[in-house]
Design a protein around this motif. Structure first.
Motif, PDB file in Angstrom:
ATOM      1  N   GLU A 217      67.662  30.489  -5.036  1.00  0.00           N
ATOM      2  CA  GLU A 217      68.399  31.142  -3.964  1.00  0.00           C
ATOM      3  C   GLU A 217      69.606  31.918  -4.487  1.00  0.00           C
ATOM      4  OE1 GLU A 217      67.349  30.969  -0.147  1.00  0.00           O
ATOM      5  OE2 GLU A 217      66.081  31.344  -1.883  1.00  0.00           O
TER       6      GLU A 217
ATOM      7  N   HIS B 231      61.903  32.673  -2.180  1.00  0.00           N
ATOM      8  CA  HIS B 231      62.982  32.547  -1.196  1.00  0.00           C
ATOM      9  C   HIS B 231      62.447  31.964   0.112  1.00  0.00           C
ATOM     10  CE1 HIS B 231      66.114  33.524   1.659  1.00  0.00           C
ATOM     11  NE2 HIS B 231      65.326  34.383   2.262  1.00  0.00           N
TER      12      HIS B 231
ATOM     13  N   LEU C 180      63.681  28.603   1.861  1.00  0.00           N
ATOM     14  CA  LEU C 180      64.194  28.737   3.223  1.00  0.00           C
ATOM     15  C   LEU C 180      63.499  27.755   4.162  1.00  0.00           C
ATOM     16  CD1 LEU C 180      66.145  30.387   5.002  1.00  0.00           C
ATOM     17  CD2 LEU C 180      64.261  31.987   5.414  1.00  0.00           C
TER      18      LEU C 180
ATOM     19  N   SER D  38      69.970  27.862   1.660  1.00  0.00           N
ATOM     20  CA  SER D  38      69.980  29.288   1.978  1.00  0.00           C
ATOM     21  C   SER D  38      71.160  29.641   2.875  1.00  0.00           C
ATOM     22  CB  SER D  38      68.672  29.685   2.671  1.00  0.00           C
ATOM     23  OG  SER D  38      67.557  29.419   1.843  1.00  0.00           O
TER      24      SER D  38
ATOM     25  N   GLU E 280      73.965  32.325   1.846  1.00  0.00           N
ATOM     26  CA  GLU E 280      74.003  33.551   2.641  1.00  0.00           C
ATOM     27  C   GLU E 280      75.375  33.749   3.292  1.00  0.00           C
ATOM     28  OE1 GLU E 280      71.174  35.980   5.719  1.00  0.00           O
ATOM     29  OE2 GLU E 280      71.199  33.791   5.881  1.00  0.00           O
TER      30      GLU E 280
END
Length: 286
Positions: A96, A123, A127, A134, A138
């Motif tokens: 990630e 990914h 996720l 994640s 993010e």
């Protein structure tokens, strides 16, 4: 991560070198099993250190087995065996971090769409299986990108999102074992990684017109040599403060096993890498 977290090899015991490489290979194998073979290209020794750190703080020993891999298929090598939960978490974090780093580069206008395509499948797997990882990455990359777009000139402010991200990832993995000192250790490790990456990329960023925190914090000097000549004390203090904070946090952490490897990297490797990059940047422009 970025590949800067390394041991100081002349001071590394053979037993710790073996453990370090076994952790590295174990994460690599886990990425291949749980994410994709392509994603193994993102592996760095940073995540081997992360794995060593969380295993020791959690008090969970690793089982080392001898196996072959694609890169070393003739002779079996020692590596952490299948089914180690902390190794699998480290592998997911590695994937990630690589994915969002490439995405951040694209947002900065540095390209990378082809590389990003290599990691999309991996990914999606992370996720689905580890959405918390994640979400942490993010959110903090989003905060970081916002500050970069604003051309933030405060070293502490611009380092904070990446430092918080490392702290939150450490808490996610270690849960109740993440004491205040452990949190500080991960925080200042993240702060150092972001700042050393900025130092290493200074010349490239200035030439290509990319954001670099050191450029905006120290009077927009065109080269590392020029900004160091005018602000050497400030940048030395910034790194020295990080080294001191890491040392204090390290002394307050409870380790369940021998921590010679961790001490080597935090107390010797990180300062050594910093000095080598600084000297290289100045020499290249001398």
């Amino acid at each position: 991560m970025f590949g800067y977290v390394k041991p100081e090899m002349p001071y590394l015991y053979l037993k710790d070198d073996t453990l370090y490489k076994a952790l590295y290979c174990g994460v690599c194998k886990s990425i291949g099993r749980n994410c994709s073979q392509r994603a193994r290209l993102s592996l760095t020794y940073d995540i081997a250190f992360f794995s060593a750190l969380v295993h020791n703080i959690a008090g969970e020993d690793v089982k080392i087995v001898r196996q072959r891999c694609v890169t070393h298929w003739i002779k079996k090598r020692p590596m952490v065996g299948k089914g180690d939960a902390l190794t699998d978490l480290s592998a997911a974090i590695n994937v990630e971090l690589a994915y969002y780093k490439i995405r951040d580069d694209i947002l900065d206008g540095n390209g990378g769409k082809i590389k990003l395509a290599f990691f999309k499948k991996s990914h999606k797997k992370v996720l689905k299986s580890r959405p918390e990882i994640s979400a942490i990455i993010e959110k903090n990359y989003g905060d970081l990108f916002k500050l970069e777009r604003e051309k933030c000139s405060s070293i502490d402010m611009i380092c904070d999102p990446f430092a918080k991200m490392m702290e939150e990832l450490g808490v996610y993995v270690l849960k109740e074992k993440a004491t205040d000192e452990v949190k500080k250790l991960f925080y200042y490790l993240g702060k150092w990684i972001y700042l050393i990456d900025a130092l290493d990329d200074y010349e490239k960023d200035v030439k290509e017109g990319n954001y670099n925190p050191l450029y905006y914090a120290y009077g927009e000097k065109p080269t590392v040599k020029e900004f160091y000549e005018g602000h050497g004390k400030e940048i030395s203090f910034a790194f020295s403060e990080i080294f001191a904070s890491l040392k204090v946090a390290l002394s307050g952490c409870k380790f369940y096993f021998n921590h010679d490897l961790i001490d080597n990297i935090i107390l010797r490797g990180i300062p050594s890498v910093t000095l080598k990059i600084l000297k290289k940047e100045i020499k290249d422009n001398g």
